[in-house]
Write a protein that holds these residues in place. Sequence first.
Motif, short mmCIF file in Angstrom:
data_model
loop_
_atom_site.label_atom_id
_atom_site.label_comp_id
_atom_site.label_asym_id
_atom_site.label_seq_id
_atom_site.Cartn_x
_atom_site.Cartn_y
_atom_site.Cartn_z
N ILE A 103 0.85 -1.19 0.00
CA ILE A 103 0.00 0.00 0.00
C ILE A 103 0.88 1.24 0.00
N ASP A 104 0.51 2.19 -0.87
CA ASP A 104 1.13 3.52 -0.83
C ASP A 104 0.42 4.30 0.26
N ALA A 113 0.58 7.32 1.43
CA ALA A 113 0.07 8.66 1.13
C ALA A 113 -1.27 8.57 0.37
N GLU A 114 -1.31 7.67 -0.59
CA GLU A 114 -2.56 7.48 -1.35
C GLU A 114 -3.72 7.08 -0.44
N ALA A 115 -3.42 6.07 0.43
CA ALA A 115 -4.46 5.58 1.34
C ALA A 115 -4.99 6.70 2.21
N GLU A 122 -5.01 9.91 1.57
CA GLU A 122 -5.82 10.85 0.78
C GLU A 122 -7.25 10.34 0.63
N GLU A 123 -7.37 9.03 0.36
CA GLU A 123 -8.70 8.45 0.20
C GLU A 123 -9.54 8.60 1.46
N TYR A 160 5.84 2.83 2.03
CA TYR A 160 4.96 1.68 1.73
C TYR A 160 4.87 0.75 2.92
N GLU A 207 -5.54 -3.53 2.66
CA GLU A 207 -5.85 -2.12 2.42
C GLU A 207 -7.04 -1.65 3.27
N LYS A 238 -6.87 1.46 5.96
CA LYS A 238 -7.73 2.63 5.84
C LYS A 238 -8.61 2.77 7.07
#
Lengths: 189, 478
Positions: free
Chosen positions: B330-331, B333-335, B337-338, B363, B368, B372
């Motif tokens: 998992i990235d 930063a991406e997670a 943001e979501e 990472y 996931e 989150k």
Amino acid sequence: MKNYRSHTYKETPAKRKLYKTLLWLFVTTFSFTSFRQKDQAKEYNLKAAFIYNFTRYIEWKESSDQNEFIIGVIGTSPINDPLAEIVKTEMVDNKKIIVKQFSKPADITFCHILFISDKSSVPLDDILAKTTGKGTLIISEQDGYAGLGTAINFVIVNRKLKFEANVKAINAAGLTASSQLLKLAIIVK
Amino acid sequence: MPRFKNISIKNKLIFIQTTTAFIAVLVCCIFFVVNDIRTFKDAGNRKIYSLARIVGENAIPTLQFLDQDAATQLLYKLNKEPDITQAEVLDKNGKLFARYLREQPSGDSTNHKQELPSNATPGQLTARYKLYQEKEFLGTVVLYARLNDLNKIIVGYVKVASLVLLTAILSALIISIFLQRSIVFRLLRLVTKTKEVAKTGNYSLRVAGTGNDEIGTLAGGFNAMLEQIEKMDRYLKETNAELKTYSINLESKNRELEEFAYISSHDMKSPITSLYGMLSLMQQKEVVKPEHRHLFDLAINSVRQMQKTINALNEIIAFRKTLKIERQQIDLAEALEEVKLRIVDQISTSRAVIQADFSKCPYVNFPEVHLKSIFQNLLTNAIKYKQKGKPPVIEISTKSEGNFVVLEVKDNGLGIDMNRFKDKLFGLFQRFHTHTEGTGIGLHMIHSIVESYGGRIYLESEENRGTIFKIYLDNAPL
């Protein structure tokens, strides 16, 4: 000698030769005599030393009243000087050594050793008659004397000083010679 | 000496015994040989000296009367003595008076003449005897001798010694081979038994025929240990079986309970929903008398509360079934943001500031959904329990620590009274602030997720200052 005489009356160059010969003779004779004198001194030194050494191998009967060890010499002899030297320092059985000079058999008194010089004119028989059985060791230095009755006689063998020993004479004089001495001696009967 | 260490005890014992015997006999041999050689030499010396004395005593008159021939004859009598190589009589001035030289069987005699006085070779002896008569020094007798028999004797000794040594080694070898049976044979039996036990795991085996010596004690101890192990093994097996049935029972009970909870929460969900609907209808129709209004409101609140609890229960039950999802990369930063998008309303109304720094570790290998969920729960908690009149500031960072990715979330919110709630932090339906709405399942869920994937949670908090979560996520490879 004949040759020499026949040449004396000639005034020839041979005469000069004669002088030369004479000179040579003189020189050799002189040198020979001086050599002989030297030799003789040496010989008598040895003889004196031998005589002293004999005292260690010969046993005298204990004669109590004698406080001196007497060595008698008959006739004038070159041995006197070396003997006198030895007498100065040495003793025999803790006794002083005395050297006595005799010229006639009648003069002879008691001595432990009697040395007969080859220059003595006294007949040997007289001396023997005077000393028999008295405990005197008679030492001579003339050929054949040991056979004639002296106890020890010096001889020269191969230019070396040796001595003959007459055991009978030694025993007759009432002396005992050690076997070590007799081993070195030429035994005469 | 690692090589000696590794050879078998049998050979070690034989080696030790043989070596000991060898050294002992060697020392004895050396002692005797040296002693005998010395005695022989002493005897030789004494003999030569007494010969010198006898010769000397006999040489005295020859020196006195200067009779070199007699002295030489005397010396030549020494030809009966094979050891005498040369004899000399010196006069009082040290000059050669007489000499005897034994004819050498080999080599030229001139060579030997020079060799002899040097006295360098072993076995060469010189005896000097000074001759005196009535304290007058007359000369010296010197005898040179070579102990011809010495070498023969030494060779003989060496032969005998070698024979003795050989015999000693052989007999030590034979004796040790016989003796080691009583030690090594039994040790080997013990070793074999040990190997058998290790291989088969059969603890009922025993070593037979023990004695009273150390090996006997060892075997006895071995047997006693085996007995204890056997007992323990039996006990463990029994206990293990009990535990197994116990755990099976427990599992089925647990399943039953879960089933029960699910059924009850599920079955209760619709009646409560309809109850709430009916009560709402009653409110709309205004059938409640004003004097009973208060009671009615209490009832509605209770029902709403009940509905919330039931929903939470259902959520938990549903969540539990998700705890076996596979990991994926998992990235972070991406997670984040979501998640921020999901709760954008809460963020904007609270004017929350979220600072994220994933530079040290961008990472993580984790399911996931759960990651989150962790983010979401922590963020909403931080916003929900913010200090009054102060926009929440949330700092998020990661770092790598061994097999773990450490996720650190720091807020400036109300904090938790650790002294009071330390033990209840991750319990179900536990709440530490009651002024806002909440179900009390957030921290419980995070805790369940992290632990079920092999991680840990640590929490530092101070009231009215804020809270720091340190979450160790097991970063197992995919």
